[in-house]
Structures are given as structure tokens and as C-alpha cells.
Design a protein around this motif. Sequence first.
Motif, PDB file in Angstrom:
ATOM      1  N   ALA A 229       0.855  -1.194   0.000  1.00 40.18           N
ATOM      2  CA  ALA A 229       0.000   0.000   0.000  1.00 40.18           C
ATOM      3  C   ALA A 229       0.890   1.242   0.000  1.00 40.18           C
ATOM      4  CB  ALA A 229      -0.917   0.016   1.216  1.00 40.18           C
ATOM      5  N   ALA A 230       0.492   2.219  -0.805  1.00 40.47           N
ATOM      6  CA  ALA A 230       1.264   3.454  -0.931  1.00 40.47           C
ATOM      7  C   ALA A 230       0.649   4.563  -0.087  1.00 40.47           C
ATOM      8  CB  ALA A 230       1.302   3.892  -2.390  1.00 40.47           C
ATOM      9  N   THR A 231       1.512   5.296   0.608  1.00 43.89           N
ATOM     10  CA  THR A 231       1.097   6.524   1.286  1.00 43.89           C
ATOM     11  C   THR A 231       2.195   7.551   1.075  1.00 43.89           C
ATOM     12  OG1 THR A 231       0.273   7.522   3.330  1.00 43.89           O
ATOM     13  CG2 THR A 231       2.065   5.931   3.570  1.00 43.89           C
ATOM     14  N   GLY A 232       1.788   8.765   0.772  1.00 44.88           N
ATOM     15  CA  GLY A 232       2.795   9.789   0.533  1.00 44.88           C
ATOM     16  C   GLY A 232       2.178  11.153   0.320  1.00 44.88           C
ATOM     17  N   HIS A 233       3.051  12.089   0.072  1.00 46.32           N
ATOM     18  CA  HIS A 233       2.646  13.485   0.025  1.00 46.32           C
ATOM     19  C   HIS A 233       1.953  13.875  -1.272  1.00 46.32           C
ATOM     20  CE1 HIS A 233       4.383  14.351   3.845  1.00 46.32           C
ATOM     21  NE2 HIS A 233       5.538  13.829   3.473  1.00 46.32           N
ATOM     22  N   ARG A 234       1.186  14.956  -1.160  1.00 41.83           N
ATOM     23  CA  ARG A 234       0.494  15.576  -2.279  1.00 41.83           C
ATOM     24  C   ARG A 234       1.454  16.560  -2.952  1.00 41.83           C
ATOM     25  NH1 ARG A 234      -2.007  12.360   0.363  1.00 41.83           N
ATOM     26  NH2 ARG A 234      -4.231  12.317   0.758  1.00 41.83           N
ATOM     27  N   PRO A 235       1.099  17.071  -4.115  1.00 40.72           N
ATOM     28  CA  PRO A 235       2.010  17.962  -4.864  1.00 40.72           C
ATOM     29  C   PRO A 235       2.539  19.154  -4.075  1.00 40.72           C
ATOM     30  CG  PRO A 235       0.236  17.263  -6.287  1.00 40.72           C
ATOM     31  CD  PRO A 235      -0.096  16.749  -4.902  1.00 40.72           C
TER      32      PRO A 235
END
Length: 157
Positions: free
Chosen positions: A6-12
Motif C-alpha cells: 500500500a502506498a502513502t505519501g505526500h500531495r504535490p
Amino acid sequence: MSLIVAATGHRPKSLKTGYDIAPLIALVKPWLASRKPDTVISGMALGWDQAVAIAAMDLGIPVKAYLPFIGQADQWPQAAIYEYMRLLERCDERVVVNQGGYEPWKMQSRNEAMVDATDLVLALWNGGKGGTGNCVAYAEKQRKPIENLWDIYDLDL
């Protein structure tokens, strides 16, 4: 043995590359190619989530879209909505985690559902507070392994 990531990360707005996700795709593609997960789960948000989904699709890895609610992209710029819809059509499965429209807590509810369904969390997290930090904290609480590519991303750009 199967592996679900599962991927989790920041927005632009929190990324040096802004809305240009090509560098993010280039970052994650070798990781996915070496790990060969059976499935990738993406929350489909702008930035890292979509980059990981695209990289997985490019490699022929099935993608499950975990949507916090129907209409996730309704307030995004028109071009981003178009890309989101195009990407959703390419997903192998769509899971709507919460009914009804936007409420802030639904993003974390979606994150928790993703973590609960995964074997490993692939993060692009700068260590700060916010949605990605909350997701990582929940994964730690659930004792899920986490690989954070932020140091590689930060060095490469």
C-alpha cells in the motif's frame, strides 16, 4: 509468498516536483520491479498515490484503488479530474471505504483500511505531521513494515 503493498505519501504541495509525477514514477518503478508485489493498493490522491499506481500498471502489477468516498476528485483542477478518472478506469478493483461526500476524517479511514489490507507500506514521507504521518503512525501501531523512500527522493532532486 504473496506481497501486497500500500502506498502513502505526500500531495504535490509538499513535493519538490509539484504536479509533475514523472520523477516519482521513475523513483518507485525500480523498487516495484525488484519487489514484484502481487498487488498495489493506492489511495488515488494526487502526488505519490497516483505515481505508485501508474508505475505498478506500467509493470503489469494489479492495482486496487481505495477511495475515501465517491467524489474524491470533485474539487480538483479539471485536468487532474480527467487523469484521475482515466487512472481509475485502469485499476483492477475499486474499494469505496466510506459512503457520502467529503469529510476530513474519511482520508484517515481510507488509510487505515489500506494498511489493514496490506503486507507492507511504501511511503514517501518527509517525517512531518499530516495525513501521510498519520498513516505511517497507524501502520506502526499495526506492526506493518514500512519502507520510506523520502531519503532517496530528497537526494535525487
